[in-house]
Design an enzyme around this catalytic site. Sequence first.
Site, PDB file in Angstrom:
ATOM      1  N   ASP A  13     -17.223 107.823  14.676  1.00 52.79           N
ATOM      2  CA  ASP A  13     -18.654 108.107  14.758  1.00 52.79           C
ATOM      3  C   ASP A  13     -18.903 108.974  16.001  1.00 52.79           C
ATOM      4  O   ASP A  13     -17.990 109.226  16.779  1.00 52.79           O
ATOM      5  CB  ASP A  13     -19.473 106.823  14.762  1.00 52.79           C
ATOM      6  CG  ASP A  13     -19.184 105.979  15.990  1.00 52.79           C
ATOM      7  OD1 ASP A  13     -18.596 106.506  16.955  1.00 52.79           O
ATOM      8  OD2 ASP A  13     -19.541 104.792  15.984  1.00 52.79           O
ATOM      9  N   SER A  14     -20.139 109.427  16.162  1.00 53.71           N
ATOM     10  CA  SER A  14     -20.392 110.399  17.240  1.00 53.71           C
ATOM     11  C   SER A  14     -20.440 109.752  18.613  1.00 53.71           C
ATOM     12  O   SER A  14     -20.330 110.415  19.631  1.00 53.71           O
ATOM     13  CB  SER A  14     -21.717 111.098  16.985  1.00 53.71           C
ATOM     14  OG  SER A  14     -22.772 110.174  17.146  1.00 53.71           O
ATOM     15  N   CYS A  70     -12.181  84.958  -6.976  1.00 52.48           N
ATOM     16  CA  CYS A  70     -11.717  85.937  -5.985  1.00 52.48           C
ATOM     17  C   CYS A  70     -10.190  85.965  -5.928  1.00 52.48           C
ATOM     18  O   CYS A  70      -9.536  84.926  -5.932  1.00 52.48           O
ATOM     19  CB  CYS A  70     -12.299  85.582  -4.612  1.00 52.48           C
ATOM     20  SG  CYS A  70     -11.863  86.776  -3.348  1.00 52.48           S
ATOM     21  N   GLY A 122     -30.366 107.431  10.641  1.00 52.28           N
ATOM     22  CA  GLY A 122     -31.536 106.597  10.936  1.00 52.28           C
ATOM     23  C   GLY A 122     -31.548 105.354  10.078  1.00 52.28           C
ATOM     24  O   GLY A 122     -30.560 105.023   9.433  1.00 52.28           O
ATOM     25  N   CYS A 146      -8.684  83.023  -0.740  1.00 49.28           N
ATOM     26  CA  CYS A 146      -9.063  82.201  -1.897  1.00 49.28           C
ATOM     27  C   CYS A 146      -7.851  81.759  -2.717  1.00 49.28           C
ATOM     28  O   CYS A 146      -7.886  80.719  -3.360  1.00 49.28           O
ATOM     29  CB  CYS A 146     -10.042  82.956  -2.782  1.00 49.28           C
ATOM     30  SG  CYS A 146     -11.634  83.179  -1.977  1.00 49.28           S
ATOM     31  N   ASP A 162     -20.176 102.595   5.299  1.00 52.86           N
ATOM     32  CA  ASP A 162     -19.541 101.828   6.377  1.00 52.86           C
ATOM     33  C   ASP A 162     -20.548 100.805   6.871  1.00 52.86           C
ATOM     34  O   ASP A 162     -21.756 101.072   6.875  1.00 52.86           O
ATOM     35  CB  ASP A 162     -19.129 102.741   7.541  1.00 52.86           C
ATOM     36  CG  ASP A 162     -20.310 103.140   8.402  1.00 52.86           C
ATOM     37  OD1 ASP A 162     -21.241 103.769   7.861  1.00 52.86           O
ATOM     38  OD2 ASP A 162     -20.327 102.816   9.603  1.00 52.86           O
TER      39      ASP A 162
HETATM   40 ZN    ZN Z   1     -11.680  85.448  -1.496  1.00 50.45          ZN
END
Ligand code: ZN
Length: 376
Positions: free
Chosen positions: A89-90, A332, A228, A337, A278
């Site tokens: 990032d900047s 999952c 923003g 999990c 992100d």
């Molecule tokens: Zn999981």
Amino acid sequence: MSIKEIKVKGKTYQLPIFLPDATLGVVRGLDSEILEKIGVRGVVVNTYHLNDNPGTKILERFATLTKTPATKKSGIKNFMNFFGLVVSDSGGWQVFSLIKRHDEAGEISDEGVKFNIGGEKNRQQGVFTPEDSIRIQFAIGADILICLDDFTGVNDTEEKIKESAERTILWARRSKMEFEKIIKKRKLTANNRPLLFAVIQGGWSKKWRKYCAEELLKIGFDGYGYGGYMVNERGELDQEMSKYIAELIPDKFPKFALGVGKPWDIARCHQFGWDIFDCVLPTRDGRHQRLYRFKNNPNQKKFDFSDPNNYEFIYIARQKFSSDVKPIDNHCDCFTCQNYSRAYLHHLFKINDVLAHRLAVIHNLRVYNRVVESLG
Ligand SMILES: [Zn+2]
């Protein structure tokens, strides 16, 4: 419509992509092997913090460790032993935040961000300019560099918004000049140079968002970001603005929704054309015992990833989980999990073991990656 892939330094990355936060060159607690297992194909590192620690000299040294191919000739990648997409990032957000935290600590002018922070003993003074940001990002060795931009608050006046949009354009122009200067000096080609993205500002005003996008397009960048706040006063995604800004950017460019967001917002923004995301939420929430979960089996064909009602949270610290033998989510496929129960995770947090953070973040990041994989 959005593009399907992005090519940089001789490597192709499929879009859409979600980039977890690796502020200081690490997704906290996770090594590159587990990142790959989760399906993490890229990260965002922080220019301002990496410049402080470990510093660009050390990172540049790591860049020389591997001469070829270009994908591996990166300080941050060799340092982290992570060879996915790296975005820096900047650094602007951190400098602005520092200024906001200490009232008299600085000011923003066209030159850059002037700061004057810290106490008697650790005073830091100076100006952080768009050129500084580009130079540091080159030294870090990221694939995608972001221009320093000036952002506005949710309730800023139109006058303030105009100023911010104009300054963002000015800084983007200077960033590009510095970028090209370094490319020339390092004799980089289209195949081994990083990409440069600009950020569209303009707050709540469509007029200034449009103006900012048009001016940035005239300067010419490899991709464009949504700058923003993307949320309204209630903390919900501003869908209308998010769609409007995506449409200002021609479809041949990658579109980066910076800081987005909640998993369902990612799915929604992708419908509007955004393809890079992100966010600090999955890692931060994981460390704070907040686990994301699909309410139903997301493998069902009709499962709607953009509906917030299809998600729920597990607050694993609650007493009721202390004897719960089930995994966080039956559906999952993550390492956590597949191998551990809610009761064990509850216990790890209670005794404050580092494994608790690791297992929680693995699961949350897997949820995010499931969302992004469903959009591809
Ligand atoms: Zn999981």
